[in-house]
Scaffold this active site. Structure first.
Site, PDB file in Angstrom:
ATOM      1  N   GLY A   1       0.838  -1.193   0.000  1.00 40.79           N
ATOM      2  CA  GLY A   1       0.000   0.000   0.000  1.00 40.79           C
ATOM      3  C   GLY A   1       0.868   1.235   0.000  1.00 40.79           C
TER       4      GLY A   1
ATOM      5  CB  ILE B   1      -5.197  -1.872  -4.205  1.00 37.33           C
ATOM      6  CG1 ILE B   1      -6.257  -2.780  -4.819  1.00 37.33           C
ATOM      7  CG2 ILE B   1      -5.826  -0.769  -3.368  1.00 37.33           C
ATOM      8  CD1 ILE B   1      -7.061  -3.557  -3.790  1.00 37.33           C
TER       9      ILE B   1
ATOM     10  CG  LEU C   1       4.824   2.486   6.407  1.00 36.10           C
ATOM     11  CD1 LEU C   1       5.819   3.505   5.879  1.00 36.10           C
ATOM     12  CD2 LEU C   1       5.184   2.037   7.811  1.00 36.10           C
TER      13      LEU C   1
ATOM     14  CG  ASP D   1      -9.117   1.573   4.497  1.00 33.03           C
ATOM     15  OD1 ASP D   1      -9.712   1.867   5.549  1.00 33.03           O
ATOM     16  OD2 ASP D   1      -9.617   1.718   3.371  1.00 33.03           O
TER      17      ASP D   1
ATOM     18  CB  THR E   1       3.847   7.936   3.843  1.00 33.34           C
ATOM     19  OG1 THR E   1       3.385   8.303   5.154  1.00 33.34           O
ATOM     20  CG2 THR E   1       4.797   6.757   3.962  1.00 33.34           C
ATOM     21  CD  GLU E   2       0.137  13.288  -0.063  1.00 27.90           C
ATOM     22  OE1 GLU E   2      -0.688  14.148  -0.380  1.00 27.90           O
ATOM     23  OE2 GLU E   2       1.339  13.363  -0.346  1.00 27.90           O
TER      24      GLU E   2
END
Length: 253
Positions: free
Chosen positions: A69, A93, A145, A148, A223-224
C-alpha cells in the site's frame, strides 16, 4: 520530464481489497519479468568466455524491500538513495495512485541519471497475490504504513494484518527480516500488535534494536499520510517486528 502533479491522480482513500479487481500477475514468482520494472539493473552483462565456469555467472538480483500500500511512493523515493543496491517494490491497489508513482519514478530517473533505478511499483492486491510475486524467504524488509483502518466491525476482515495474512508475510520474509507498521489510529495499532504478538513467527523488536535502524526515521514523514497526520497534529503509532525461525522446524531438527 517534469514530475507528475498529485492533483491529477487523486483517488478515494478506500478500496475494497476483497473485490474482483482486474490484475495481471504471475502464476508463480519465477515467471515474473522484473527487467521491465528495473531495466537498468537487468541490462544483459557480457557472456562469459568458454573457459569461464558457469558458476561465475552472476545471480539475477531480486526484490528485497516491499512497501505494501505504497500510496504516492514517498517511502520508496526516500529509501532509494539509502539502499542504492537493493531492489524495492511498491504495491498499490488504486489505479490512479499507482499510475502516479510509476510516472514519478520515470521522471526521477530522467532527471537524475543513474539514480532511482532500484525502485518500482505494481498495481496489485497484496492480500491476494503476495506469494505470486515473491518466493520463500526472499524479502528482507516489509512496510505496512498507515493502512486503511476499516473501522466498521463487519469490515475488519479487510484489514491488511490478520493471522492468515501474517503467515503469508512470514513465508516471503527471510529469518531476521523486518516488518514495519505505523498508523495514526490507536485501535488499528492495537489490532496489529495483538495479531503480531500472537503469531509464532514474529517477535517485537526492542527499542535498543531499533535505535540504530536508519529506516525508522523515514517512516514518520516520507509518506503522504504521515505528512498529513503531522499537519493535523495527530499521533503516530509504530511497531516493528522481526521474522523469527519457525519453532516447529527447530523442534524437528
Amino acid at each position: 520530464m517534469s514530475l507528475p502533479q498529485k492533483k491529477y491522480y487523486r483517488q478515494r482513500a478506500h478500496a475494497n481489497p476483497i473485490a474482483d479487481h482486474l490484475f495481471d500477475y504471475p502464476v508463480r514468482p519465477d515467471e515474473m519479468d522484473w527487467s521491465k520494472l528495473y531495466p537498468s539493473v537487468f541490462e544483459s552483462p557480457s557472456e562469459p568466455n568458454d573457459s569461464e565456469s558457469t558458476s561465475k555467472r552472476s545471480k539475477p538480483p531480486s526484490v528485497e524491500f516491499v512497501d505494501v500500500g505504497c500510496g504516492y511512493g514517498g517511502l520508496l523515493v526516500e529509501l532509494s538513495a539509502l539502499f542504492p543496491h537493493t531492489l524495492m517494490l511498491g504495491l498499490e491497489i488504486r489505479v490512479k495512485v499507482s499510475d502516479y508513482v510509476r510516472e514519478r519514478i520515470e521522471a526521477l530517473r530522467l532527471q537524475h541519471p543513474g539514480s532511482y533505478q532500484n525502485i518500482a511499483v505494481i498495481r496489485s492486491n497484496a492480500m491476494k497475490y503476495m506469494p505470486n510475486y515473491f518466493g520463500k524467504a526472499q524479502l528482507k524488509k516489509m512496510f505496512i504504513l498507515f493502512p486503511d483502518p476499516h473501522f466498521k466491525k463487519k469490515k475488519q476482515k479487510w484489514r491488511i494484518i490478520s493471522s492468515t495474512l501474517l503467515s503469508e508475510y512470514a513465508y516471503v520474509l527471510a529469518e531476521e527480516g523486518i516488518l514495519y507498521t505505523m498508523t495514526d489510529v490507536k485501535d488499528v495499532h492495537d489490532w496489529m500488535v495483538c495479531h503480531l504478538d500472537d503469531h509464532p513467527l514474529f517477535r517485537r523488536q526492542t527499542d535498543a534494536e531499533s535505535a540504530n535502524d536508519p529506516v525508522i526515521e523515514k517512516l514518520y514523514e516520507s509518506t503522504e499520510e504521515g505528512k498529513k497526520v503531522t499537519r493535523n497534529k495527530g499521533d503516530k503509532y509504530m511497531a516493528v517486528y522481526v521474522r523469527v525461525a519457525d519453532p516447529y522446524v527447530l523442534m524437528e531438527t
